[in-house]
Scaffold this motif. Structure first.
Motif, PDB file in Angstrom:
ATOM      1  N   UNK A  45     -64.052  11.652  53.252  1.00 23.48           N
ATOM      2  CA  UNK A  45     -63.517  12.396  54.388  1.00 23.48           C
ATOM      3  C   UNK A  45     -62.336  13.238  53.910  1.00 23.48           C
ATOM      4  N   UNK A  46     -61.877  14.113  54.780  1.00 29.24           N
ATOM      5  CA  UNK A  46     -60.688  14.929  54.529  1.00 29.24           C
ATOM      6  C   UNK A  46     -59.629  14.539  55.535  1.00 29.24           C
ATOM      7  N   UNK A  47     -58.423  14.251  55.072  1.00 30.47           N
ATOM      8  CA  UNK A  47     -57.328  13.895  55.960  1.00 30.47           C
ATOM      9  C   UNK A  47     -56.251  14.963  55.832  1.00 30.47           C
ATOM     10  N   UNK A  48     -55.700  15.370  56.985  1.00 33.87           N
ATOM     11  CA  UNK A  48     -54.746  16.486  57.022  1.00 33.87           C
ATOM     12  C   UNK A  48     -53.475  16.053  57.759  1.00 33.87           C
ATOM     13  N   UNK A  49     -52.580  15.343  57.080  1.00 29.92           N
ATOM     14  CA  UNK A  49     -51.335  14.920  57.721  1.00 29.92           C
ATOM     15  C   UNK A  49     -50.443  16.105  58.040  1.00 29.92           C
ATOM     16  N   UNK A  50     -49.607  15.935  59.067  1.00 32.53           N
ATOM     17  CA  UNK A  50     -48.743  17.025  59.522  1.00 32.53           C
ATOM     18  C   UNK A  50     -47.268  16.775  59.235  1.00 32.53           C
ATOM     19  N   UNK A  51     -46.938  15.657  58.577  1.00 35.08           N
ATOM     20  CA  UNK A  51     -45.544  15.353  58.273  1.00 35.08           C
ATOM     21  C   UNK A  51     -45.486  14.462  57.045  1.00 35.08           C
ATOM     22  N   UNK A  52     -44.297  14.370  56.470  1.00 38.13           N
ATOM     23  CA  UNK A  52     -44.105  13.496  55.315  1.00 38.13           C
ATOM     24  C   UNK A  52     -44.371  12.043  55.684  1.00 38.13           C
ATOM     25  N   UNK A  53     -43.947  11.641  56.872  1.00 40.18           N
ATOM     26  CA  UNK A  53     -44.185  10.270  57.315  1.00 40.18           C
ATOM     27  C   UNK A  53     -45.677   9.974  57.398  1.00 40.18           C
ATOM     28  N   UNK A  54     -46.458  10.944  57.872  1.00 41.67           N
ATOM     29  CA  UNK A  54     -47.902  10.751  57.944  1.00 41.67           C
ATOM     30  C   UNK A  54     -48.513  10.672  56.544  1.00 41.67           C
ATOM     31  N   UNK A  55     -48.048  11.517  55.619  1.00 44.20           N
ATOM     32  CA  UNK A  55     -48.541  11.449  54.235  1.00 44.20           C
ATOM     33  C   UNK A  55     -48.275  10.057  53.664  1.00 44.20           C
ATOM     34  N   UNK A  56     -47.053   9.570  53.879  1.00 43.14           N
ATOM     35  CA  UNK A  56     -46.672   8.260  53.338  1.00 43.14           C
ATOM     36  C   UNK A  56     -47.559   7.154  53.885  1.00 43.14           C
ATOM     37  N   UNK A  57     -47.864   7.220  55.172  1.00 36.77           N
ATOM     38  CA  UNK A  57     -48.689   6.178  55.775  1.00 36.77           C
ATOM     39  C   UNK A  57     -50.137   6.276  55.287  1.00 36.77           C
ATOM     40  N   UNK A  58     -50.631   7.502  55.114  1.00 40.76           N
ATOM     41  CA  UNK A  58     -51.984   7.688  54.573  1.00 40.76           C
ATOM     42  C   UNK A  58     -52.069   7.118  53.157  1.00 40.76           C
ATOM     43  N   UNK A  59     -51.071   7.410  52.336  1.00 43.64           N
ATOM     44  CA  UNK A  59     -51.063   6.889  50.967  1.00 43.64           C
ATOM     45  C   UNK A  59     -51.013   5.364  50.981  1.00 43.64           C
ATOM     46  N   UNK A  60     -50.204   4.803  51.861  1.00 48.76           N
ATOM     47  CA  UNK A  60     -50.094   3.340  51.931  1.00 48.76           C
ATOM     48  C   UNK A  60     -51.434   2.709  52.324  1.00 48.76           C
ATOM     49  N   UNK A  61     -52.101   3.306  53.312  1.00 44.72           N
ATOM     50  CA  UNK A  61     -53.398   2.780  53.735  1.00 44.72           C
ATOM     51  C   UNK A  61     -54.427   2.874  52.612  1.00 44.72           C
ATOM     52  N   UNK A  62     -54.424   3.995  51.896  1.00 48.56           N
ATOM     53  CA  UNK A  62     -55.373   4.163  50.794  1.00 48.56           C
ATOM     54  C   UNK A  62     -55.081   3.165  49.670  1.00 48.56           C
ATOM     55  N   UNK A  63     -53.796   2.923  49.425  1.00 50.45           N
ATOM     56  CA  UNK A  63     -53.429   1.941  48.393  1.00 50.45           C
ATOM     57  C   UNK A  63     -53.946   0.550  48.770  1.00 50.45           C
ATOM     58  N   UNK A  64     -53.770   0.171  50.026  1.00 48.31           N
ATOM     59  CA  UNK A  64     -54.228  -1.142  50.476  1.00 48.31           C
ATOM     60  C   UNK A  64     -55.747  -1.280  50.381  1.00 48.31           C
ATOM     61  N   UNK A  65     -56.455  -0.166  50.618  1.00 53.75           N
ATOM     62  CA  UNK A  65     -57.918  -0.195  50.621  1.00 53.75           C
ATOM     63  C   UNK A  65     -58.512   0.187  49.268  1.00 53.75           C
ATOM     64  N   UNK A  66     -57.642   0.457  48.271  1.00 48.81           N
ATOM     65  CA  UNK A  66     -58.094   0.880  46.931  1.00 48.81           C
ATOM     66  C   UNK A  66     -58.974   2.133  47.001  1.00 48.81           C
TER      67      UNK A  66
END
Length: 472
Positions: A45-66
């Motif tokens: 999929x493609x994810x398009x965050x609109x803020x730094x906080x959203x980028x950080x949370x997306x990265x954290x979720x991806x890290x948890x899910x490998x």
């Protein structure tokens, strides 16, 4: 079909909203190939965050899910650095919604922008406050600041202003574990240890995701003059740039070298381009002088330098643009080369750099080796002489098919890169490594250098989820 769990996808949507999540294959299509369609991949999929906080949370979720992430800006790169692999398991993280200009500090000569700001918009914002942001390149209408920093972009004004490393004072970066490093400092002096921003500039998203930057501004240009000069050889170009630097100092902001083959392709394939001279010459340079003074006598300075060059045989002919239309016409001859070469079939592109003093010998030696090994190949050599950056591109011999020509791509590459290293150069001057030059870098970079790079990668991205398969 996405390989990700519904729970993970829902968690992402809660962060970025429905507008920030693209799963429809047709809508995802433009994110999965580069603008030349030279590289194509698949994504979950493609994810398009609109803020730094959203980028950080997306990265954290991806890290948890490998789940691996592929950061992407305007997708105008030439080495496939922003394209996912073929697995269909990676997530493309597009930063184009992060397009705010956060602050302009005229007194400090800085502008703070988010990674998704289009380069042309950044230039316009600087102009609106009477300042200049000098990075300029062919894709400036669609490339983004984040991509410019990820590849340490150069462009046509490096001679005077430097590349993105030189133009950047501070960064905001989302690290591979989701933490945010706030290094948005507009300081020209900060002697408190490692200069961390330089780890991320040029790293192509493999160490972290740049979300914002503090960039340098400069006084606006109020006087400009441009000339097109015919030369007998690359050595004459090196002699001429030395002469013009001595005469003009920092007023010399552009010095672009082009072979006759380069110009011939433009004249054949780009509508509206005309040869400024009646005679054919082997080499040309486009010279630009600029000044902050309103009535700087740049034309006289340029004519003095060219007059000496003509008298010494460094130049064969010259024309100085007398209006904006003529300036645009001269630059069109330079900027049309890449597009024009595409009309001649596959273009084997090599973005290399060598010391300025070595340019003539490099061109002579490499031309000879290529023509001996691959008779009839057409060499399109052009670039930014002032910083030693040559675009040394190869087109097929007339009458040769695309497939048999492309079968020689690796052999041609090794001839060019072997010569580049022999002249103490670099196999990538301004386009990065991406996936196109990853394997070549393993061959041409030193073992200690590669070990240090891997050590940094392991320290900052131990799980290996940040743009895997690129650069290293």
């Amino acid at each position: 079909m996405s390989h990700l769990s519904e729970a993970f996808t829902r968690a992402l949507e809660q962060v970025v909203g429905s507008a920030g999540l693209i799963q429809d294959p047709e809508r995802m299509n433009s994110y999965l190939s580069d603008w030349r369609n030279a590289y194509r991949g698949k994504a979950a999929l493609v994810v398009r965050p609109a803020s730094t906080a959203e980028v950080a949370e997306v990265v954290r979720l991806c890290r948890e899910a490998s789940v691996a992430l592929v950061p992407q800006g305007g997708n105008t790169g030439l080495c496939g650095g922003s394209i996912p692999d073929d697995s269909g398991t990676q997530v493309v993280l597009s930063l184009t919604r992060m397009s705010a200009i956060r602050a302009i500090d005229v007194a400090n000569e800085t502008i703070t922008v988010e990674a998704g700001v289009i380069l042309q918009r950044l230039q316009e914002a600087a102009t609106e406050v009477g300042r200049l942001f000098p990075l300029s390149l062919g894709a400036e209408g669609s490339c983004t600041v984040g991509g410019n920093m990820a590849t340490n972009a150069g462009g046509t004004a490096v001679l005077r202003y430097g590349n993105m490393r030189d133009l950047t004072l501070g960064l905001e970066v989302v690290l591979a574990d989701g933490r945010v490093w706030d290094g948005l400092r507009g300081l020209r002096k900060d002697n408190t240890g490692y200069d961390l921003k330089h780890l991320f500039i040029g790293s192509e998203g493999t160490l972290g995701i740049i979300t914002a930057a503090v960039l340098k501004l400069f006084p606006a240009v109020h006087s400009l003059t441009t000339a097109w000069v015919a030369l007998p050889s690359p050595q004459a170009a090196v002699d001429l740039i030395g002469r013009m630097r001595t005469l003009c100092g920092d007023r010399l902001t552009g010095f672009e070298l082009m072979s006759r083959q380069s110009v011939e392709f433009v004249l054949q394939h780009v509508t509206g381009c005309n040869d400024p001279f009646n005679e054919v010459h082997p080499w040309y340079v486009l010279i630009e002088l600029s000044d902050t003074l309103v009535n700087a006598n740049l034309a006289q300075m340029l004519e003095d330098g060219l007059g000496e060059a003509l008298a010494q045989g460094e130049a064969l002919d010259a024309v100085v643009a007398s209006n904006d239309a003529q300036v645009a016409a001269l630059w069109a001859l330079r900027e049309g080369i890449s597009e024009a070469q595409n009309h001649e079939g596959p273009s084997l592109k090599h973005d290399i750099s060598v010391p300025v003093s070595s340019i003539p010998a490099f061109i002579e030696a490499t031309d000879r080796k290529l023509k001996d090994a691959f008779p009839g190949v057409r060499i399109v050599a052009y670039g930014h002489v002032g910083d030693g950056n040559l675009h040394y591109n190869i087109s097929k011999p007339v009458g040769t098919g695309d497939v048999p020509f492309k079968a020689h791509a690796d052999a041609i590459m090794h001839v060019i890169y072997d010569a580049t290293i022999a002249f103490a150069g670099s196999i990538s001057a301004e386009h990065g490594l991406g996936q196109a030059k990853r394997e070549a870098a393993q061959h041409y970079k030193g073992a200690v250098e590669l070990e240090l790079m891997r050590t940094l990668k392991q320290a900052l991205d131990p799980v290996g989820l940040m743009n895997p398969g690129k650069l290293l």
